[in-house]
Design a protein around this motif. Structure first.
Motif, PDB file in Angstrom:
ATOM      1  N   VAL A  30      -1.826   8.301   4.320  1.00 53.69           N
ATOM      2  CA  VAL A  30      -1.649   6.731   3.667  1.00 53.69           C
ATOM      3  C   VAL A  30      -1.476   6.129   5.647  1.00 53.69           C
ATOM      4  O   VAL A  30      -2.286   5.605   5.513  1.00 53.69           O
ATOM      5  N   ALA A  31      -0.075   6.670   6.038  1.00 59.95           N
ATOM      6  CA  ALA A  31       0.039   5.591   6.946  1.00 59.95           C
ATOM      7  C   ALA A  31      -0.784   6.263   8.001  1.00 59.95           C
ATOM      8  O   ALA A  31      -1.230   5.569   8.889  1.00 59.95           O
ATOM      9  N   LEU A  32      -0.744   7.441   8.183  1.00 63.37           N
ATOM     10  CA  LEU A  32      -1.184   8.300   9.619  1.00 63.37           C
ATOM     11  C   LEU A  32      -2.467   8.087   9.947  1.00 63.37           C
ATOM     12  O   LEU A  32      -3.503   7.306  10.921  1.00 63.37           O
ATOM     13  N   PRO A  33      -4.244   8.110   8.755  1.00 65.16           N
ATOM     14  CA  PRO A  33      -4.886   7.548   8.584  1.00 65.16           C
ATOM     15  C   PRO A  33      -5.232   5.852   9.245  1.00 65.16           C
ATOM     16  O   PRO A  33      -6.343   5.481   9.978  1.00 65.16           O
ATOM     17  N   LEU A  34      -4.004   5.023   8.756  1.00 63.20           N
ATOM     18  CA  LEU A  34      -4.570   3.686   9.409  1.00 63.20           C
ATOM     19  C   LEU A  34      -4.078   3.394  10.540  1.00 63.20           C
ATOM     20  O   LEU A  34      -4.571   1.959  11.008  1.00 63.20           O
ATOM     21  N   VAL A  35      -3.272   3.843  10.440  1.00 61.59           N
ATOM     22  CA  VAL A  35      -2.399   3.781  12.274  1.00 61.59           C
ATOM     23  C   VAL A  35      -3.194   5.087  13.354  1.00 61.59           C
ATOM     24  O   VAL A  35      -2.834   4.899  14.480  1.00 61.59           O
TER      25      VAL A  35
ATOM     26  N   ALA B  13       3.985  10.303  -5.292  1.00 55.22           N
ATOM     27  CA  ALA B  13       3.926  10.737  -3.298  1.00 55.22           C
ATOM     28  C   ALA B  13       5.006  10.683  -2.265  1.00 55.22           C
ATOM     29  O   ALA B  13       6.115   9.994  -3.403  1.00 55.22           O
ATOM     30  N   SER B  14       5.330  12.327  -2.000  1.00 55.30           N
ATOM     31  CA  SER B  14       6.580  12.539  -0.925  1.00 55.30           C
ATOM     32  C   SER B  14       6.436  11.734   0.266  1.00 55.30           C
ATOM     33  O   SER B  14       5.699  10.687   0.563  1.00 55.30           O
ATOM     34  N   ARG B  15       7.497  11.368   0.765  1.00 49.57           N
ATOM     35  CA  ARG B  15       7.275  10.705   1.989  1.00 49.57           C
ATOM     36  C   ARG B  15       6.949  11.181   3.051  1.00 49.57           C
ATOM     37  O   ARG B  15       6.087  10.570   3.927  1.00 49.57           O
ATOM     38  N   ALA B  16       7.170  12.254   2.775  1.00 48.41           N
ATOM     39  CA  ALA B  16       5.698  12.699   4.029  1.00 48.41           C
ATOM     40  C   ALA B  16       4.325  12.978   3.544  1.00 48.41           C
ATOM     41  O   ALA B  16       4.075  12.759   4.815  1.00 48.41           O
ATOM     42  N   ARG B  17       4.033  12.761   2.817  1.00 47.61           N
ATOM     43  CA  ARG B  17       3.030  12.528   1.598  1.00 47.61           C
ATOM     44  C   ARG B  17       2.091  11.028   2.151  1.00 47.61           C
ATOM     45  O   ARG B  17       0.928  11.093   2.594  1.00 47.61           O
ATOM     46  N   VAL B  18       3.010  10.388   2.001  1.00 48.82           N
ATOM     47  CA  VAL B  18       2.358   8.634   2.680  1.00 48.82           C
ATOM     48  C   VAL B  18       2.560   9.003   4.102  1.00 48.82           C
ATOM     49  O   VAL B  18       1.643   7.968   3.966  1.00 48.82           O
TER      50      VAL B  18
ATOM     51  N   LEU C 124       0.979  -1.365   0.130  1.00 44.62           N
ATOM     52  CA  LEU C 124      -0.131   0.326  -0.045  1.00 44.62           C
ATOM     53  C   LEU C 124       0.889   1.095  -0.137  1.00 44.62           C
ATOM     54  O   LEU C 124       0.370   2.381  -0.545  1.00 44.62           O
ATOM     55  N   LEU C 125       2.059   1.087   0.857  1.00 44.26           N
ATOM     56  CA  LEU C 125       2.608   2.386   0.541  1.00 44.26           C
ATOM     57  C   LEU C 125       3.343   2.236  -0.417  1.00 44.26           C
ATOM     58  O   LEU C 125       4.038   3.923  -0.938  1.00 44.26           O
ATOM     59  N   GLU C 126       4.163   1.112  -1.230  1.00 37.47           N
ATOM     60  CA  GLU C 126       5.161   1.744  -2.164  1.00 37.47           C
ATOM     61  C   GLU C 126       3.914   1.330  -3.429  1.00 37.47           C
ATOM     62  O   GLU C 126       3.590   2.188  -4.327  1.00 37.47           O
ATOM     63  N   ALA C 127       2.454   2.029  -3.415  1.00 35.33           N
ATOM     64  CA  ALA C 127       1.592   2.021  -4.000  1.00 35.33           C
ATOM     65  C   ALA C 127       1.439   3.929  -4.094  1.00 35.33           C
ATOM     66  O   ALA C 127       1.635   4.434  -5.492  1.00 35.33           O
ATOM     67  N   ALA C 128       1.561   4.324  -2.835  1.00 36.39           N
ATOM     68  CA  ALA C 128       1.570   5.496  -3.499  1.00 36.39           C
ATOM     69  C   ALA C 128       2.358   5.951  -3.405  1.00 36.39           C
ATOM     70  O   ALA C 128       2.804   7.394  -4.065  1.00 36.39           O
ATOM     71  N   ARG C 129       3.858   5.439  -2.989  1.00 39.56           N
ATOM     72  CA  ARG C 129       5.174   5.689  -3.744  1.00 39.56           C
ATOM     73  C   ARG C 129       5.207   6.398  -5.300  1.00 39.56           C
ATOM     74  O   ARG C 129       5.670   6.974  -5.656  1.00 39.56           O
TER      75      ARG C 129
END
Length: 275
Positions: free
Chosen positions: A185-190, A176-181, A167-172
């Motif tokens: 992406v990551a923060l809403p999931l955690v 998407a930049s690291r900060a945007r991912v 999921l994170l690799e698809a966003a990259r």
């Protein structure tokens, strides 16, 4: 039948643990309703005949308890935000980026987490004194954030580890930049894990006593634990007033757990399953 017996024994065990935590709070509330003479009455009564809320009215109207509560709220909220602002990026990098010496770093964080803040009182006092932040909420927030940061990083890393890498690799790959991912992406999931970690930190900051006692000098800056300590006298202590003030100090923590229990329970279980 065997399954039903196991379920009942599990429920009985949980009930016993819950009762063990609930009884001290019920007794504290009982003492807060008593008069000074009722506190020392024998045999003690759970619900005294002279029960009233006069102690609460006195504490809220004629003491500094409301000011202590406001100070604790500001310190706990600021320290929690500071801890998350530093801990979230650090945990994400340790979880998802290639970091040299990752294992020694994690080992060091775990070791720091096991060190009691009491051991660090003298050096922390010297550091805050050199920064000229003694008897300030800013200095206390700085120390609180530093003390809880290893715990926050280690806990949040476990939640980031549980995210699907694809999921994170698809966003990259979508640009998407690291900060945007991290932010989109990551923060809403955690989110549940973030809520659980914030709740733990809030509760610790609210109840912390020793560091606040050492770093704060003026009564106007006292947090609720230090303020309650100032209620005690070397000659005589009005325990019914101490009980009322203590119960008032417990209410924000109880309310926080009740309001955030959905995120808290979800966070405790979310990090247990990886992938």
């Amino acid at each position: 039948m065997k399954e039903r017996g196991r379920r009942w024994s599990y429920a009985a065990g949980l009930g016993a643990v819950g009762l063990a935590f609930l009884l001290p709070m019920l007794w504290l509330f009982s003492v807060s309703l008593k008069t000074k003479a009722g506190v020392y009455a024998y045999p003690p009564r759970w619900l005294p005949p002279e029960a009233s809320l006069d102690n609460y009215a006195f504490v809220l109207a004629r003491t500094e308890v409301p000011w202590y509560l406001l100070n604790s709220f500001k310190v706990a909220l600021a320290a929690t935000l500071a801890t998350l602002l530093l801990g979230v990026p650090a945990a994400y990098v340790l979880s998802r980026e290639r970091v040299r010496a990752r294992t020694p770093l994690l080992t060091g964080l775990l070791a720091l987490q096991m060190v009691s803040p009491m051991v660090l009182l003298v050096p922390l006092y010297g550091l805050i004194a050199r920064l000229r932040l003694l008897d300030t909420h800013a200095g206390l927030v700085l120390v609180y954030a530093a003390v809880q940061l290893p715990f926050t990083i280690v806990v949040l890393k476990s939640f980031f580890d549980a995210l699907p890498p694809s999921l994170l690799e698809a966003a990259r790959l979508d640009g998407a930049s690291r900060a945007r991912v991290l932010g989109r992406v990551a923060l809403p999931l955690v989110g549940p894990g973030l809520g659980a970690t914030a709740t733990f930190n809030l509760a610790w900051y609210w109840a912390e006593f020793a560091l606040a006692l050492v770093l704060l000098d003026s009564q106007g800056h006292f947090t609720i634990p230090v303020g309650l300590f100032s209620f005690q006298s070397g000659y005589e202590t009005d325990w019914q007033l101490v009980a009322a003030a203590s119960f008032i100090g417990l209410l924000p923590v109880i309310a926080t757990f009740v309001l955030l229990q959905r995120f808290f329970v979800s966070g405790l279980t979310a990090g247990a399953v990886k992938g």
